[in-house]
Design a protein around this motif. Structure first.
Motif, mmCIF file in Angstrom:
data_model
loop_
_atom_site.group_PDB
_atom_site.id
_atom_site.type_symbol
_atom_site.label_atom_id
_atom_site.label_comp_id
_atom_site.label_asym_id
_atom_site.label_seq_id
_atom_site.Cartn_x
_atom_site.Cartn_y
_atom_site.Cartn_z
ATOM 1 N N MET A 65 0.828 -1.197 0.000
ATOM 2 C CA MET A 65 0.000 0.000 0.000
ATOM 3 C C MET A 65 0.869 1.256 0.000
ATOM 4 O O MET A 65 0.571 2.241 -0.674
ATOM 5 C CB MET A 65 -0.923 0.000 1.224
ATOM 6 C CG MET A 65 -1.950 -1.119 1.216
ATOM 7 S SD MET A 65 -3.094 -0.993 -0.168
ATOM 8 C CE MET A 65 -4.046 0.425 0.349
ATOM 9 N N SER A 95 1.759 -1.602 -6.890
ATOM 10 C CA SER A 95 1.395 -2.284 -5.646
ATOM 11 C C SER A 95 1.633 -3.783 -5.749
ATOM 12 O O SER A 95 1.674 -4.481 -4.747
ATOM 13 C CB SER A 95 -0.082 -2.040 -5.323
ATOM 14 O OG SER A 95 -0.915 -2.673 -6.288
ATOM 15 N N THR A 150 -13.873 -1.213 -3.619
ATOM 16 C CA THR A 150 -12.927 -1.736 -2.631
ATOM 17 C C THR A 150 -11.604 -2.114 -3.284
ATOM 18 O O THR A 150 -10.528 -1.783 -2.772
ATOM 19 C CB THR A 150 -13.518 -2.971 -1.922
ATOM 20 O OG1 THR A 150 -14.702 -2.592 -1.214
ATOM 21 C CG2 THR A 150 -12.513 -3.571 -0.947
ATOM 22 N N SER A 155 -9.636 0.819 -4.050
ATOM 23 C CA SER A 155 -9.104 1.442 -2.831
ATOM 24 C C SER A 155 -7.816 0.762 -2.380
ATOM 25 O O SER A 155 -7.021 1.348 -1.647
ATOM 26 C CB SER A 155 -10.146 1.385 -1.704
ATOM 27 O OG SER A 155 -10.264 0.069 -1.172
ATOM 28 N N TYR A 156 -7.608 -0.484 -2.826
ATOM 29 C CA TYR A 156 -6.370 -1.200 -2.527
ATOM 30 C C TYR A 156 -5.255 -0.824 -3.504
ATOM 31 O O TYR A 156 -4.155 -1.367 -3.427
ATOM 32 C CB TYR A 156 -6.590 -2.714 -2.613
ATOM 33 C CG TYR A 156 -7.471 -3.292 -1.537
ATOM 34 C CD1 TYR A 156 -7.649 -2.647 -0.323
ATOM 35 C CD2 TYR A 156 -8.131 -4.504 -1.738
ATOM 36 C CE1 TYR A 156 -8.459 -3.187 0.658
ATOM 37 C CE2 TYR A 156 -8.946 -5.049 -0.757
ATOM 38 C CZ TYR A 156 -9.105 -4.384 0.441
ATOM 39 O OH TYR A 156 -9.911 -4.922 1.412
#
Length: 336
Positions: free
Chosen positions: A47, A56, A107, A110-111
Motif C-alpha cells: 500500500m 502495488s 474496494t 481502494s487497494y
C-alpha cells in the motif's frame, strides 16, 4: 526498507531493485538481499508503494460466484501465472448482486490494484455500473466475458451460442427429440447466448418447443437437483437434459439417482464448461469444453503485458475461444 538496507549494507535503491525484480544490481547482491530479507521475515508494504506512485503488485479479480468450480479453476491458473511474476491476486465475490458488485469494485480500487479481472453480473444497468467506476481509473481491465467487449482494455470469452447449438445437435443426432434445457439464471450474461443456441438448434431440426423445453434453474448443483426433481417427475419427462453448466449437471445426477433413473439408459445428460469434476462423475459427463484453462492463461498473459508496457495493445481486443464437444458416457445413442 531503510532498516533492511542497513542490515544488508546496500542502498535503498539496490534493495528495492532486488525485492521488485528490477535490474541495476549484480546477481550476487540480489541473492544476498533476498536471503537476508527472508531471514528477517521482511514483507514490503504494498500500500505504501502504491501511495508513492509505485506498483502495488496487487491484481484485483471480481467474480460472480466463488462456489462455482468454473471460477475456482480459473482463479488458480491466473494466480499461478501472476505469482511467478511477483503479483498477488485479490479475489472478491459479487454473489450476483448488483450493489455488492459496485462496492467490490470500489474496494479493489481502494487497494490501489495495478489491474483488474472482472466476470460481470448482468442486469439492465450493470454495464453502466461497471463503466462508471472503471472509467475513472487508468488501470488495465480485462473482462472475462465476451459479451462485455466495450468495457475495459480487452475481453476474453467463449462462443456460448455455438457451444449450446453443438451440444443440442449431438443429443438430436443420438436420436433424442424430447430435450429440455436447464437454462441457468436469467441474470447471467451467458444465459441468453446459450438459450439462443439451444432454441436455434431445436427450431432448425423442426422439433416441438413446449413449456418444459427451457426449464428455469439457478447455477449451482443444488439448483440443478431441485429443477431436475421437478422436471423428471412430470408425465412426459424428457429423454435428455442439456445443462447450463456442469455444476448443474452434478445436481441432476443426484436427482436421477433418487428417482432410480439410470444414466444414460433412462436419462441422457450433457453439461457445459468441462470443469475438472466432470471426469470424476460416474458415468463420466459429456460436456462442452470452453477451454477454461486456455482462457485463464490468455487473461493472465495479457494482463502481464499491459502491466509491463502501458502502451501495449493486443492485436484483437476481443478474444473468443471456440467450444469443443466432449463425448463421454452420459449420453445414450437411441439409434443403436
Amino acid at each position: 526498507m531503510q532498516e533492511l538496507a542497513e542490515i544488508c549494507g546496500y542502498s535503498r535503491v539496490s534493495v528495492s531493485a532486488a525485492l521488485n525484480g528490477k535490474g541495476g544490481i549484480s546477481e550476487n547482491a540480489r541473492e544476498k538481499i533476498l536471503r537476508i530479507a527472508k531471514e528477517h521475515n521482511y514483507t514490503p508494504n504494498k500500500m505504501a508503494h502504491a501511495l508513492k506512485g509505485l506498483p502495488s503488485y496487487l491484481i484485483g479479480m471480481l467474480i460472480r460466484d466463488l462456489s462455482n468450480p468454473f471460477y475456482t479453476q480459473m482463479i488458480k491458473i491466473i494466480d499461478d501465472h501472476l505469482h511467478k511474476k511477483g503479483y498477488s491476486l485479490i479475489v472478491l465475490n459479487s454473489m450476483a448482486d448488483l450493489e455488492r458488485e459496485k462496492k467490490a469494485l470500489q474496494t479493489l480500487y481502494s487497494y490501489n490494484v495495478d489491474g483488474l479481472f472482472i466476470a460481470p453480473f448482468a442486469k439492465d444497468n450493470a454495464v453502466d455500473n461497471i463503466t462508471s467506476i472503471v472509467g475513472n481509473h487508468k488501470k488495465p481491465v480485462i473482462m472475462l466475458d465476451n459479451l462485455s467487449r466495450d468495457i475495459g482494455s480487452m475481453s476474453i470469452g467463449f462462443n456460448n451460442r455455438s457451444g449450446a447449438f453443438e451440444a443440442t445437435q449431438y443429443l438430436i443426432d443420438c436420436g433424442h427429440t424430447e430435450i429440455s434445457y436447464l437454462a441457468g439464471p436469467e441474470s447471467s450474461l451467458s444465459y441468453r447466448e446459450r438459450s439462443a443456441g439451444f432454441m436455434n438448434c431445436m427450431q432448425k431440426n423442426e422439433l416441438t418447443i413446449n413449456s418444459n423445453s427451457i426449464f428455469p434453474c439457478g447455477s449451482s448443483a443444488e439448483d440443478g437437483y431441485t429443477a431436475a426433481l421437478s422436471l423428471l417427475k412430470t408425465k412426459n419427462r424428457p429423454s435428455a437434459l442439456f445443462c447450463f453448466n456442469d455444476y448443474i449437471a452434478v445436481g441432476v445426477y443426484r436427482a436421477a439417482q433418487e428417482l432410480k433413473l439410470n444414466i444414460p439408459q433412462d436419462l441422457s445428460i450433457i453439461g457445459f464448461d468441462n470443469i475438472n469434476l466432470t471426469k470424476l462423475l460416474s458415468p463420466a459427463l459429456s460436456t462442452v469444453n470452453i477451454h477454461i484453462d486456455n482462457v485463464a492463461r490468455d487473461a493472465a498473459k495479457n494482463m502481464l503485458k499491459f502491466l509491463k508496457d502501458e502502451n501495449y495493445s493486443p492485436q484483437t481486443k476481443n478474444h473468443i475461444f471456440e467450444p469443443e464437444l466432449i463425448k463421454r458416457d452420459s449420453v445414450r445413442n437411441l439409434k443403436k
